[in-house]
Design a protein around this motif. Structure first.
Motif, PDB file in Angstrom:
ATOM      1  N   ARG A 160     -18.501   2.508  -6.834  1.00  0.00           N
ATOM      2  CA  ARG A 160     -18.571   2.108  -8.017  1.00  0.00           C
ATOM      3  C   ARG A 160     -18.470   2.984  -9.176  1.00  0.00           C
ATOM      4  NH1 ARG A 160     -24.510   0.128  -5.941  1.00  0.00           N
ATOM      5  NH2 ARG A 160     -25.064   2.283  -6.604  1.00  0.00           N
ATOM      6  N   THR A 161     -18.011   4.125  -9.063  1.00  0.00           N
ATOM      7  CA  THR A 161     -17.576   5.074 -10.117  1.00  0.00           C
ATOM      8  C   THR A 161     -16.023   4.883 -10.382  1.00  0.00           C
ATOM      9  OG1 THR A 161     -17.137   6.976  -8.758  1.00  0.00           O
ATOM     10  CG2 THR A 161     -19.342   6.847  -9.415  1.00  0.00           C
ATOM     11  N   LEU A 162     -15.216   4.221  -9.454  1.00  0.00           N
ATOM     12  CA  LEU A 162     -14.070   3.853  -9.537  1.00  0.00           C
ATOM     13  C   LEU A 162     -13.386   2.625 -10.314  1.00  0.00           C
ATOM     14  CD1 LEU A 162     -12.513   5.346  -6.255  1.00  0.00           C
ATOM     15  CD2 LEU A 162     -13.091   6.361  -8.257  1.00  0.00           C
ATOM     16  N   ALA A 163     -12.458   2.542 -10.984  1.00  0.00           N
ATOM     17  CA  ALA A 163     -11.858   1.542 -11.785  1.00  0.00           C
ATOM     18  C   ALA A 163     -11.262   0.425 -10.552  1.00  0.00           C
ATOM     19  CB  ALA A 163     -10.752   1.809 -12.678  1.00  0.00           C
ATOM     20  N   PRO A 164     -11.259  -0.676 -10.994  1.00  0.00           N
ATOM     21  CA  PRO A 164     -10.725  -1.787  -9.648  1.00  0.00           C
ATOM     22  C   PRO A 164      -9.453  -1.219  -9.115  1.00  0.00           C
ATOM     23  CG  PRO A 164     -11.454  -2.856 -11.743  1.00  0.00           C
ATOM     24  CD  PRO A 164     -11.610  -1.361 -12.145  1.00  0.00           C
ATOM     25  N   GLU A 165      -8.175  -0.865  -9.779  1.00  0.00           N
ATOM     26  CA  GLU A 165      -7.242  -0.352  -9.074  1.00  0.00           C
ATOM     27  C   GLU A 165      -7.443   0.673  -7.919  1.00  0.00           C
ATOM     28  OE1 GLU A 165      -3.432  -0.507  -7.578  1.00  0.00           O
ATOM     29  OE2 GLU A 165      -4.446  -2.085  -8.419  1.00  0.00           O
ATOM     30  N   ALA A 166      -8.205   2.023  -8.459  1.00  0.00           N
ATOM     31  CA  ALA A 166      -8.588   2.652  -7.588  1.00  0.00           C
ATOM     32  C   ALA A 166      -9.206   2.529  -6.621  1.00  0.00           C
ATOM     33  CB  ALA A 166      -9.133   3.960  -8.486  1.00  0.00           C
ATOM     34  N   GLN A 167      -9.952   1.377  -6.685  1.00  0.00           N
ATOM     35  CA  GLN A 167     -10.887   0.959  -5.305  1.00  0.00           C
ATOM     36  C   GLN A 167      -9.835   0.159  -4.444  1.00  0.00           C
ATOM     37  OE1 GLN A 167     -14.745  -1.072  -5.381  1.00  0.00           O
ATOM     38  NE2 GLN A 167     -15.057  -0.501  -7.758  1.00  0.00           N
ATOM     39  N   ARG A 168      -9.026  -0.651  -5.117  1.00  0.00           N
ATOM     40  CA  ARG A 168      -7.945  -1.114  -4.176  1.00  0.00           C
ATOM     41  C   ARG A 168      -7.108  -0.181  -3.587  1.00  0.00           C
ATOM     42  NH1 ARG A 168      -3.187  -3.014  -3.378  1.00  0.00           N
ATOM     43  NH2 ARG A 168      -2.356  -1.814  -5.013  1.00  0.00           N
ATOM     44  N   ARG A 169      -6.822   0.988  -3.996  1.00  0.00           N
ATOM     45  CA  ARG A 169      -6.068   2.114  -3.105  1.00  0.00           C
ATOM     46  C   ARG A 169      -7.012   2.656  -2.038  1.00  0.00           C
ATOM     47  NH1 ARG A 169      -4.165   3.303  -8.800  1.00  0.00           N
ATOM     48  NH2 ARG A 169      -5.838   5.080  -8.578  1.00  0.00           N
ATOM     49  N   GLU A 170      -7.904   2.764  -2.382  1.00  0.00           N
ATOM     50  CA  GLU A 170      -8.838   3.382  -1.420  1.00  0.00           C
ATOM     51  C   GLU A 170      -9.101   2.586  -0.138  1.00  0.00           C
ATOM     52  OE1 GLU A 170     -10.669   6.217  -0.454  1.00  0.00           O
ATOM     53  OE2 GLU A 170     -10.009   7.370  -2.326  1.00  0.00           O
ATOM     54  N   ILE A 171      -9.070   1.297  -0.272  1.00  0.00           N
ATOM     55  CA  ILE A 171      -9.255   0.089   0.678  1.00  0.00           C
ATOM     56  C   ILE A 171      -7.888  -0.077   1.622  1.00  0.00           C
ATOM     57  CG2 ILE A 171     -10.454  -2.025   1.152  1.00  0.00           C
ATOM     58  CD1 ILE A 171     -12.167  -1.794  -1.224  1.00  0.00           C
ATOM     59  N   CYS A 172      -7.133  -0.434   0.435  1.00  0.00           N
ATOM     60  CA  CYS A 172      -5.975  -1.006   1.126  1.00  0.00           C
ATOM     61  C   CYS A 172      -5.131   0.195   1.771  1.00  0.00           C
ATOM     62  CB  CYS A 172      -5.082  -1.695  -0.049  1.00  0.00           C
ATOM     63  SG  CYS A 172      -5.464  -3.098  -0.474  1.00  0.00           S
ATOM     64  N   GLY A 173      -5.349   1.531   0.905  1.00  0.00           N
ATOM     65  CA  GLY A 173      -4.632   2.299   1.673  1.00  0.00           C
ATOM     66  C   GLY A 173      -5.178   2.801   3.174  1.00  0.00           C
ATOM     67  N   GLN A 174      -6.355   2.762   3.287  1.00  0.00           N
ATOM     68  CA  GLN A 174      -6.979   2.956   4.636  1.00  0.00           C
ATOM     69  C   GLN A 174      -6.599   1.814   5.580  1.00  0.00           C
ATOM     70  OE1 GLN A 174      -7.595   5.254   6.409  1.00  0.00           O
ATOM     71  NE2 GLN A 174      -9.530   5.165   7.381  1.00  0.00           N
ATOM     72  N   GLN A 175      -6.374   0.628   5.090  1.00  0.00           N
ATOM     73  CA  GLN A 175      -6.119  -0.399   5.900  1.00  0.00           C
ATOM     74  C   GLN A 175      -4.662  -0.270   6.602  1.00  0.00           C
ATOM     75  OE1 GLN A 175      -8.769  -2.361   6.446  1.00  0.00           O
ATOM     76  NE2 GLN A 175      -7.645  -4.338   5.938  1.00  0.00           N
ATOM     77  N   GLU A 176      -3.917   0.192   5.846  1.00  0.00           N
ATOM     78  CA  GLU A 176      -2.454   0.456   6.199  1.00  0.00           C
ATOM     79  C   GLU A 176      -2.596   1.698   7.153  1.00  0.00           C
ATOM     80  OE1 GLU A 176       1.621  -0.116   6.709  1.00  0.00           O
ATOM     81  OE2 GLU A 176       0.064  -1.302   5.815  1.00  0.00           O
ATOM     82  N   LYS A 177      -3.032   2.655   6.835  1.00  0.00           N
ATOM     83  CA  LYS A 177      -3.153   3.823   7.685  1.00  0.00           C
ATOM     84  C   LYS A 177      -3.668   3.543   8.991  1.00  0.00           C
ATOM     85  CE  LYS A 177      -2.901   7.804   4.810  1.00  0.00           C
ATOM     86  NZ  LYS A 177      -2.031   8.968   5.408  1.00  0.00           N
ATOM     87  N   LEU A 178      -4.562   2.594   9.283  1.00  0.00           N
ATOM     88  CA  LEU A 178      -5.378   2.539  10.683  1.00  0.00           C
ATOM     89  C   LEU A 178      -4.281   1.235  11.237  1.00  0.00           C
ATOM     90  CD1 LEU A 178      -9.027   1.951   9.347  1.00  0.00           C
ATOM     91  CD2 LEU A 178      -7.752   3.983  10.952  1.00  0.00           C
ATOM     92  N   ARG A 179      -3.574   0.444  10.736  1.00  0.00           N
ATOM     93  CA  ARG A 179      -2.856  -0.485  11.187  1.00  0.00           C
ATOM     94  C   ARG A 179      -1.732   0.415  11.646  1.00  0.00           C
ATOM     95  NH1 ARG A 179       2.023  -2.265  10.693  1.00  0.00           N
ATOM     96  NH2 ARG A 179       2.429  -0.971   8.933  1.00  0.00           N
TER      97      ARG A 179
END
Length: 278
Positions: free
Chosen positions: A159-178
């Motif tokens: 909630r403290t992050l901008a939308p793009e920073a949130q996307r990097r946190e979520i999408c980045g982990q998606q790719e790592k785990l994939r």
């Protein structure tokens, strides 16, 4: 006549003796040797129910009831193009709850053995900054069939992050785990349970099918409930963490897990696989 037969028999015997032709001795009948202790018949295989009961006794538990068959139609489905559902429980009348374990900080080999022997399904929500030093610890848990889900790259308060920073946190982990486990997770849990509509939108662009919160959380020895009746309800999602003695005041993760399973069983519930319902 009798004398003739006797004379003939005597002459025959003499002839056989002179020619060296004698009737063969009857073949010896082999006598089986007494079985050695090493060759004794093996004990019959233990019945699956008995083996399961023995595994549970090892961890100080009674066997959990088998969960019902998964629903033919999953009760939580993201509509094509629709917003990502946010869930704390699953709509079901089955007396099941869903076990989820976060972060990945504690890497207790005993917990891997425990989950293998008890065959209790759970979903692990993993944070890359916590697990990256030892991805291999989680490989046998994945091989056992437990679910892998997303808990961001670095565990921030989204909630403290901008939308793009949130996307990097979520999408980045998606790719790592994939890359590590072969497929991108379908489920996502925001750290601390903190999310906003930007989180929901970002998760949607990263291929997430549901944002998973919880109704109960397991502490050191006790369960924390969100409802006033302080009881489990059908379909509740239960939160725990990969924690060890430093966080659990000397208790191990296996002890915490055994306590959690005991509390679930005492209330007449069993554990089902979250991915079968979402």
């Amino acid at each position: 006549m009798k004398k003739q037969i006797a004379v003939w028999a005597a002459l025959t015997a003499v002839t056989l003796l002179m020619t060296g032709c004698t009737a063969p001795a009857p073949a010896a009948v082999p006598v089986p040797a007494a079985p050695s202790p090493e060759a004794a018949a093996p004990e019959p295989a233990r019945a699956p129910e008995a083996a399961r009961a023995a595994a549970y006794r090892k961890w100080g538990l009674k066997p959990l009831a088998a969960p019902p068959a998964p629903p033919a139609v999953k009760p939580v489905v993201r509509a094509p193009g629709g917003p990502v559902p946010v869930i704390s429980d699953i709509p079901t009348e089955d007396k099941v709850v869903f076990l989820t374990i976060d972060d990945g900080a504690e890497k207790d080999p005993g917990f891997v053995r425990m989950m293998d022997e008890l065959d209790v399904p759970f979903t692990m929500f993993l944070t890359d900054s916590v697990i990256s030093g030892n991805y291999g610890y989680f490989d046998p848990l994945v091989a056992q069939g437990h679910g892998v889900a997303n808990h961001t790259l670095t565990h921030p308060n989204l909630r403290t992050l901008a939308p793009e920073a949130q996307r990097r946190e979520i999408c980045g982990q998606q790719e790592k785990l994939r890359k590590r486990y072969g497929s991108a997770p379908r489920l996502f849990r925001p750290p601390f349970g903190n999310w906003n509509e930007a989180t929901r939108a970002a998760a949607g662009t990263c291929g997430v099918d549901a944002i998973v919160l919880w109704r109960e959380s397991m502490q050191i020895k006790n369960m924390q409930y969100q409802r006033g009746d302080r009881k489990l309800h059908p379909g509740d999602i239960v939160l725990a963490h990969f924690r060890g003695p430093a966080e659990l005041k000397g208790r191990t993760m296996t002890e915490m897990t055994a306590t959690l399973l005991r509390k679930i069983q005492e209330q007449g519930f069993t554990v089902a696989r979250l991915e079968d319902y979402v």
